[in-house]
Design a protein around this motif. Structure first.
Motif, PDB file in Angstrom:
ATOM      1  N   LYS A   1       1.446 -33.853  52.271  1.00 27.85           N
ATOM      2  CA  LYS A   1       0.232 -35.078  51.787  1.00 27.85           C
ATOM      3  C   LYS A   1      -1.110 -34.609  51.249  1.00 27.85           C
ATOM      4  N   PHE A   2      -0.893 -35.054  50.217  1.00 35.27           N
ATOM      5  CA  PHE A   2      -2.109 -34.977  49.096  1.00 35.27           C
ATOM      6  C   PHE A   2      -3.001 -36.495  48.562  1.00 35.27           C
ATOM      7  N   GLU A   3      -4.529 -35.985  48.577  1.00 31.19           N
ATOM      8  CA  GLU A   3      -5.536 -37.645  48.288  1.00 31.19           C
ATOM      9  C   GLU A   3      -5.707 -37.071  46.992  1.00 31.19           C
ATOM     10  N   PHE A   4      -5.932 -38.182  46.186  1.00 32.82           N
ATOM     11  CA  PHE A   4      -6.667 -38.096  45.241  1.00 32.82           C
ATOM     12  C   PHE A   4      -7.310 -39.904  45.160  1.00 32.82           C
ATOM     13  N   VAL A   5      -8.502 -39.567  45.520  1.00 37.52           N
ATOM     14  CA  VAL A   5      -9.677 -40.330  45.064  1.00 37.52           C
ATOM     15  C   VAL A   5     -10.774 -40.353  44.737  1.00 37.52           C
ATOM     16  N   ILE A   6     -11.176 -42.271  44.071  1.00 39.03           N
ATOM     17  CA  ILE A   6     -11.649 -41.900  42.707  1.00 39.03           C
ATOM     18  C   ILE A   6     -12.999 -43.104  43.222  1.00 39.03           C
ATOM     19  N   ASN A   7     -14.339 -42.714  43.198  1.00 36.72           N
ATOM     20  CA  ASN A   7     -14.726 -43.535  44.066  1.00 36.72           C
ATOM     21  C   ASN A   7     -16.052 -44.581  42.123  1.00 36.72           C
ATOM     22  N   LEU A   8     -15.718 -45.481  41.941  1.00 39.08           N
ATOM     23  CA  LEU A   8     -15.950 -46.269  40.812  1.00 39.08           C
ATOM     24  C   LEU A   8     -17.090 -46.800  40.733  1.00 39.08           C
ATOM     25  N   ASN A   9     -17.291 -46.907  42.481  1.00 40.87           N
ATOM     26  CA  ASN A   9     -19.456 -47.125  42.383  1.00 40.87           C
ATOM     27  C   ASN A   9     -19.720 -46.154  41.127  1.00 40.87           C
ATOM     28  N   THR A  10     -19.405 -45.205  41.987  1.00 36.40           N
ATOM     29  CA  THR A  10     -20.374 -43.452  40.904  1.00 36.40           C
ATOM     30  C   THR A  10     -20.579 -43.682  39.962  1.00 36.40           C
TER      31      THR A  10
ATOM     32  N   ARG B   1     -19.592 -45.858  37.986  1.00 36.99           N
ATOM     33  CA  ARG B   1     -20.170 -46.948  37.050  1.00 36.99           C
ATOM     34  C   ARG B   1     -21.721 -46.709  36.846  1.00 36.99           C
ATOM     35  N   ALA B   2     -22.328 -45.539  37.880  1.00 41.79           N
ATOM     36  CA  ALA B   2     -23.663 -45.494  38.056  1.00 41.79           C
ATOM     37  C   ALA B   2     -23.714 -44.555  37.116  1.00 41.79           C
ATOM     38  N   PHE B   3     -23.043 -43.476  37.483  1.00 42.01           N
ATOM     39  CA  PHE B   3     -22.898 -42.827  35.798  1.00 42.01           C
ATOM     40  C   PHE B   3     -22.737 -43.047  34.030  1.00 42.01           C
ATOM     41  N   GLY B   4     -21.938 -44.359  34.488  1.00 45.05           N
ATOM     42  CA  GLY B   4     -21.722 -44.617  32.971  1.00 45.05           C
ATOM     43  C   GLY B   4     -20.473 -44.186  32.147  1.00 45.05           C
ATOM     44  N   LEU B   5     -19.202 -43.815  32.945  1.00 49.06           N
ATOM     45  CA  LEU B   5     -18.713 -43.176  33.034  1.00 49.06           C
ATOM     46  C   LEU B   5     -17.306 -44.539  33.348  1.00 49.06           C
ATOM     47  N   SER B   6     -15.813 -44.243  32.288  1.00 46.32           N
ATOM     48  CA  SER B   6     -14.745 -45.051  32.669  1.00 46.32           C
ATOM     49  C   SER B   6     -13.690 -44.350  32.852  1.00 46.32           C
ATOM     50  N   PHE B   7     -13.230 -44.710  33.407  1.00 44.74           N
ATOM     51  CA  PHE B   7     -11.635 -43.630  34.382  1.00 44.74           C
ATOM     52  C   PHE B   7     -10.765 -44.217  33.378  1.00 44.74           C
ATOM     53  N   PRO B   8      -9.858 -42.997  32.512  1.00 42.76           N
ATOM     54  CA  PRO B   8      -8.652 -43.805  32.221  1.00 42.76           C
ATOM     55  C   PRO B   8      -7.409 -44.538  32.750  1.00 42.76           C
ATOM     56  N   PRO B   9      -6.621 -45.153  32.037  1.00 44.47           N
ATOM     57  CA  PRO B   9      -5.890 -46.017  32.909  1.00 44.47           C
ATOM     58  C   PRO B   9      -4.981 -44.668  33.526  1.00 44.47           C
ATOM     59  N   GLY B  10      -4.796 -43.841  33.217  1.00 36.80           N
ATOM     60  CA  GLY B  10      -3.975 -43.155  33.804  1.00 36.80           C
ATOM     61  C   GLY B  10      -4.234 -43.032  35.076  1.00 36.80           C
ATOM     62  N   LEU B  11      -5.428 -42.102  35.289  1.00 38.08           N
ATOM     63  CA  LEU B  11      -6.209 -41.777  36.519  1.00 38.08           C
ATOM     64  C   LEU B  11      -6.235 -42.742  37.095  1.00 38.08           C
ATOM     65  N   LEU B  12      -6.667 -43.662  37.352  1.00 41.38           N
ATOM     66  CA  LEU B  12      -6.448 -44.836  37.912  1.00 41.38           C
ATOM     67  C   LEU B  12      -5.444 -45.031  38.643  1.00 41.38           C
ATOM     68  N   ALA B  13      -4.289 -45.225  37.583  1.00 41.79           N
ATOM     69  CA  ALA B  13      -2.991 -45.222  38.516  1.00 41.79           C
ATOM     70  C   ALA B  13      -2.139 -43.783  39.993  1.00 41.79           C
ATOM     71  N   ILE B  14      -2.671 -43.318  38.848  1.00 46.31           N
ATOM     72  CA  ILE B  14      -2.156 -42.295  39.881  1.00 46.31           C
ATOM     73  C   ILE B  14      -3.413 -41.935  41.470  1.00 46.31           C
ATOM     74  N   ALA B  15      -3.827 -42.570  41.433  1.00 46.80           N
ATOM     75  CA  ALA B  15      -4.862 -42.726  42.352  1.00 46.80           C
ATOM     76  C   ALA B  15      -4.077 -42.969  43.782  1.00 46.80           C
ATOM     77  N   ASP B  16      -4.295 -42.311  44.898  1.00 48.52           N
ATOM     78  CA  ASP B  16      -4.260 -43.228  45.856  1.00 48.52           C
ATOM     79  C   ASP B  16      -5.078 -43.928  46.172  1.00 48.52           C
ATOM     80  N   GLU B  17      -6.305 -43.740  46.276  1.00 46.99           N
ATOM     81  CA  GLU B  17      -7.316 -44.406  46.008  1.00 46.99           C
ATOM     82  C   GLU B  17      -8.610 -44.647  45.558  1.00 46.99           C
ATOM     83  N   VAL B  18      -8.996 -45.899  45.499  1.00 43.27           N
ATOM     84  CA  VAL B  18      -9.774 -46.348  44.643  1.00 43.27           C
ATOM     85  C   VAL B  18     -11.040 -47.057  45.241  1.00 43.27           C
ATOM     86  N   ILE B  19     -12.404 -46.613  45.310  1.00 40.06           N
ATOM     87  CA  ILE B  19     -13.696 -47.093  46.119  1.00 40.06           C
ATOM     88  C   ILE B  19     -14.148 -47.904  44.962  1.00 40.06           C
ATOM     89  N   GLU B  20     -14.195 -48.730  45.430  1.00 42.75           N
ATOM     90  CA  GLU B  20     -15.258 -50.208  44.658  1.00 42.75           C
ATOM     91  C   GLU B  20     -16.466 -50.518  45.753  1.00 42.75           C
TER      92      GLU B  20
END
Length: 332
Positions: free
Chosen positions: A302-311, A313-332
């Motif tokens: 069992k593997f987990e890919f987690v993205i923190n969107l709050n961080t 935004r603070a970095f001024g970064l936009s995650f590609p839709p492909g990465l968001l689609a495969i994330a197991d969890e997106v923290i907002e």
């Protein structure tokens, strides 16, 4: 008449004594509550407490509840690894039913302490190379457990950084030289970097103070992204790492979801808590009478890919839709 009354008294006394004796005999014949000896090299706080909760969950899934039909004796080395042999020996002297080894160092100490008491480990190392078992499918002896991938994920993590920032060329790799899998981790990352045109700079941090020093070096010689290697040291210092990366605005990927939960940009790795739950299940099966030699070493998948969107935004970064689609969890 007097003799009749005397006989009645004698029978009453005899039956009364028997009524008292029966429950005592029944209690004496009940089997003693089995005892799990839980051996860990660190302390039962923070991530270790989360691992322990997952282990207890697995034990419950096997029908055992601590304090009701099973007892657990805890021994923690408090990061003093030289204490592990004595702690393991103490559990052996107490004749626990099974030893649950929380990590690789604990498993090695437990195996050295007994060849008869069953041992269940949870380890990110190779149990065959470590000498814990003869093979994964046929462990042999008194040891089995759960192994999870840690050091072998560097190429995948670098690939995720590349998808986020294809133009990033200079990638720092922060590692703990004391971690057993560091050399193979770095080798895998370097090979992967060569294939996608990245330049790798290795930074070593064997202590918390060295983490600060490494980031001070990055301030003088900036990098485009950071890959944080696996080690218990970094797990325990994840807030420090996430804070320093945010301060220097360095996009970073980490090995456990807990980094993303405290503000790290993203993480990819094995679900460690699920591995400890599986170790708890195996421990319960042994309590029921199964033998370690008959239980193949489980490989946690069992593997987990987690993205923190709050961080992000603070970095001024936009995650590609492909990465968001495969994330197991997106923290907002």
């Amino acid at each position: 008449m007097a003799s009749y009354i005397a006989r009645r008294k004698f029978l009453a006394t005899l039956l009364g004594g028997t009524a008292v004796a029966w429950p005592l005999a029944a209690r004496a014949q009940q089997p003693a509550m089995p005892v799990i000896g839980f051996l860990g090299s660190s302390a039962p706080v923070d991530l270790r407490a989360r691992d322990l909760t997952a282990f207890r969950q697995g034990v419950r899934e096997s029908g055992y509840v601590e304090g009701q039909n099973v007892a657990i004796e805890y021994r923690w080395a408090q990061d003093q690894y030289d204490r592990l042999p004595d702690l393991a020996a103490d559990l052996v002297r107490r004749q626990v039913t099974v030893i649950a080894a929380h990590d690789t160092f604990s498993a090695i100490a437990a195996k050295a302490a007994t060849t008869t008491i069953p041992i269940v480990f949870a380890s990110g190392g190779d149990p065959v190379k470590l000498g814990l078992v003869a093979s994964l499918n046929r462990p042999g002896g008194n040891v089995t457990g759960v192994t999870f991938v840690v050091a072998e994920l560097g190429a995948k993590q670098l690939g995720l950084l590349h998808e986020l920032q294809p133009g990033a060329v200079r990638v720092g790799v922060l590692v703990d030289p004391n971690f057993a899998g560091t050399q193979s981790f770095v080798s895998d990352v370097q090979a992967a970097a060569l294939s996608i045109g990245k330049q790798i700079g290795v930074l070593e941090a064997p202590t918390g103070r060295d983490i600060d020093t490494a980031f001070a070096r990055l301030a003088q010689k900036p990098i485009d992204a950071l890959l944080v290697g696996p080690t218990a040291l970094f797990d325990n210092r994840r807030v420090q790492l996430a804070t320093l990366a945010a301060y220097q605005r360095v996009p970073a990927i980490y090995p456990r979801r807990e980094f993303a939960e405290v503000g790290g940009l993203m993480s990819y790795g094995t679900s460690i808590t699920d591995a400890y739950r599986q170790a708890g299940v195996y421990t319960g099966r042994i309590l029921k009478g199964e033998k370690p030699a008959d239980l193949p070493v489980m490989q946690s998948v069992k593997f987990e890919f987690v993205i923190n969107l709050n961080t992000a935004r603070a970095f001024g970064l936009s995650f590609p839709p492909g990465l968001l689609a495969i994330a197991d969890e997106v923290i907002e």
